[in-house]
Scaffold this active site. Structure first.
Site, mmCIF file in Angstrom:
data_model
loop_
_atom_site.group_PDB
_atom_site.id
_atom_site.type_symbol
_atom_site.label_atom_id
_atom_site.label_comp_id
_atom_site.label_asym_id
_atom_site.label_seq_id
_atom_site.Cartn_x
_atom_site.Cartn_y
_atom_site.Cartn_z
ATOM 1 N N SER A 71 80.042 65.627 58.104
ATOM 2 C CA SER A 71 79.354 64.486 57.646
ATOM 3 C C SER A 71 78.280 64.887 59.539
ATOM 4 C CB SER A 71 79.507 62.921 57.733
ATOM 5 O OG SER A 71 78.410 61.957 58.366
ATOM 6 N N HIS B 106 77.151 65.994 54.702
ATOM 7 C CA HIS B 106 77.084 64.974 53.652
ATOM 8 C C HIS B 106 75.910 64.279 54.686
ATOM 9 C CE1 HIS B 106 78.576 61.184 52.465
ATOM 10 N NE2 HIS B 106 78.585 60.688 54.121
ATOM 11 N N ASP C 159 73.706 61.247 56.733
ATOM 12 C CA ASP C 159 74.034 59.647 56.234
ATOM 13 C C ASP C 159 72.833 58.840 56.388
ATOM 14 O OD1 ASP C 159 77.446 58.993 55.790
ATOM 15 O OD2 ASP C 159 77.101 60.258 57.521
ATOM 16 N N MET D 82 70.499 55.297 57.405
ATOM 17 C CA MET D 82 70.974 54.188 56.680
ATOM 18 C C MET D 82 69.825 53.173 58.078
ATOM 19 S SD MET D 82 74.262 53.571 58.654
ATOM 20 C CE MET D 82 75.915 55.378 58.877
ATOM 21 N N HIS E 81 74.191 60.516 51.217
ATOM 22 C CA HIS E 81 74.694 59.089 51.393
ATOM 23 C C HIS E 81 73.893 58.082 51.470
ATOM 24 C CE1 HIS E 81 78.425 56.449 52.853
ATOM 25 N NE2 HIS E 81 77.393 55.282 52.149
ATOM 26 N N MET F 54 73.059 54.150 52.199
ATOM 27 C CA MET F 54 73.345 53.346 52.854
ATOM 28 C C MET F 54 72.136 52.133 52.983
ATOM 29 S SD MET F 54 76.703 54.620 55.203
ATOM 30 C CE MET F 54 75.422 56.026 55.554
ATOM 31 N N MET G 203 85.096 53.975 49.902
ATOM 32 C CA MET G 203 84.655 54.265 51.478
ATOM 33 C C MET G 203 85.579 54.164 51.998
ATOM 34 S SD MET G 203 81.198 54.905 52.544
ATOM 35 C CE MET G 203 81.922 54.750 54.209
ATOM 36 N N ASP H 104 84.952 58.527 51.756
ATOM 37 C CA ASP H 104 84.530 59.155 53.423
ATOM 38 C C ASP H 104 85.281 58.478 54.695
ATOM 39 O OD1 ASP H 104 82.196 58.924 55.696
ATOM 40 O OD2 ASP H 104 80.785 58.357 53.417
HETATM 41 C C1 DX5 Z 1 80.430 55.723 57.562
HETATM 42 C C2 DX5 Z 1 79.194 56.467 57.454
HETATM 43 C C3 DX5 Z 1 80.439 58.621 57.579
HETATM 44 C C4 DX5 Z 1 80.920 58.875 58.807
HETATM 45 C C5 DX5 Z 1 81.724 59.603 58.994
HETATM 46 O O1 DX5 Z 1 78.919 54.488 57.470
HETATM 47 O O2 DX5 Z 1 79.251 57.066 55.849
HETATM 48 O O3 DX5 Z 1 80.030 59.364 56.812
HETATM 49 O O4 DX5 Z 1 80.092 59.925 59.267
HETATM 50 O O5 DX5 Z 1 81.977 59.833 60.574
HETATM 51 P P1 DX5 Z 1 83.468 59.596 60.355
HETATM 52 O O6 DX5 Z 1 84.078 61.224 60.012
HETATM 53 O O7 DX5 Z 1 83.717 60.293 62.022
HETATM 54 O O8 DX5 Z 1 84.806 58.887 60.030
HETATM 55 ZN ZN ZN Z 2 78.897 58.634 54.594
#
Ligand code: DX5
Ligand code: ZN
Length: 219
Positions: free
Chosen positions: A5, A28, A30, A32, A61, A63, A132, A170
């Protein structure tokens, strides 16, 4: 499969940070929106820029609120897999069909407190299930082992032919937690801090993959 990620990477050097994870199965990303989750990260323009500088299949991903409106853009941009949240989707079956029609794999994610069972019919239309293992919004949180019951249930549905999808996890995946997740039946492991805090991210990917494979009884 290991999906680093980039949330844990240096955002001022994103292209270099992609090159540092050679050997990753997916990257990956993210997205947001500061509405579905409290945090704000990056969106479509950055994803488009990243797609130009990497051949690693991109796992977006989302969110975000209203994925029915916005997810398609990521599929059309060329993301390999586009994951939306079950809690945010209005018509997840139609959404999956639209993502697939745009050439992407369709992923559905569930937060730690969201049960799997009500989504099993919907998941027949999806290619990936992202469980998650932290509350979405931030990297570097602690793994929640209680979500592994959902992983085991999903694994059973796949192994008995009721679903045909990859099980992805994740949040909080590292050398202390990956074996538990692998034994529960995860196919694809997202890891941010565990990979980008390592001196050599590419070696951390290999180490995590070997550890997961051994835990599953592989080589
Ligand atoms: C959190 C993200 C994850 C995050 C994971 O909301 O969806 O993808 O990057 O990070 P680690 O591996 O540090 O928990
Ligand atoms: Zn994620």
């Amino acid at each position: 499969m290991i999906a680093p990620s980039i949330l844990a990477s240096d955002f001022a050097r994103l292209a270099d940070e992609l090159h540092a994870i050679a050997g990753a199965d997916w990257v990956h990303v993210d997205v947001m929106d500061a509405h579905f989750v409290p945090n704000l990260t990056l969106g479509l323009p950055v994803v488009e820029a990243l797609l130009k500088v990497t051949d690693i299949p991109m796992d977006c991903h989302l969110m975000i609120d209203d994925p029915d409106r916005w997810a398609i853009d990521y599929a059309e941009a060329g993301a390999y897999n586009v994951t939306v949240h079950a809690e945010a989707a209005g018509d997840p079956v139609k959404l999956a069909a639209n993502l697939r029609a745009a050439g992407a794999k369709a992923g559905l994610s569930i937060k730690p407190g969201t049960p799997l069972e009500p989504w099993t019919e919907v998941l027949k239309h999806y290619d990936t299930l992202l469980v998650m293992s932290v509350e979405p919004g931030f990297g570097g949180q602690s793994f929640m082992p209680e979500v592994l019951d959902k992983v085991r249930a999903a694994r059973r549905l796949v192994d008995t032919g009721h679903l045909k999808l990859l099980v992805e996890i994740d949040g909080g995946i590292n050398t202390d937690t990956i074996e538990l997740a692998a034994q529960a039946g995860v196919d694809c492991f997202v890891a941010g801090s565990a990979i980008y805090s390592a001196d050599e991210p590419a070696k951390a990917i290999e180490a995590l993959r070997d550890q997961a494979s051994r835990a599953k009884g592989g080589n």
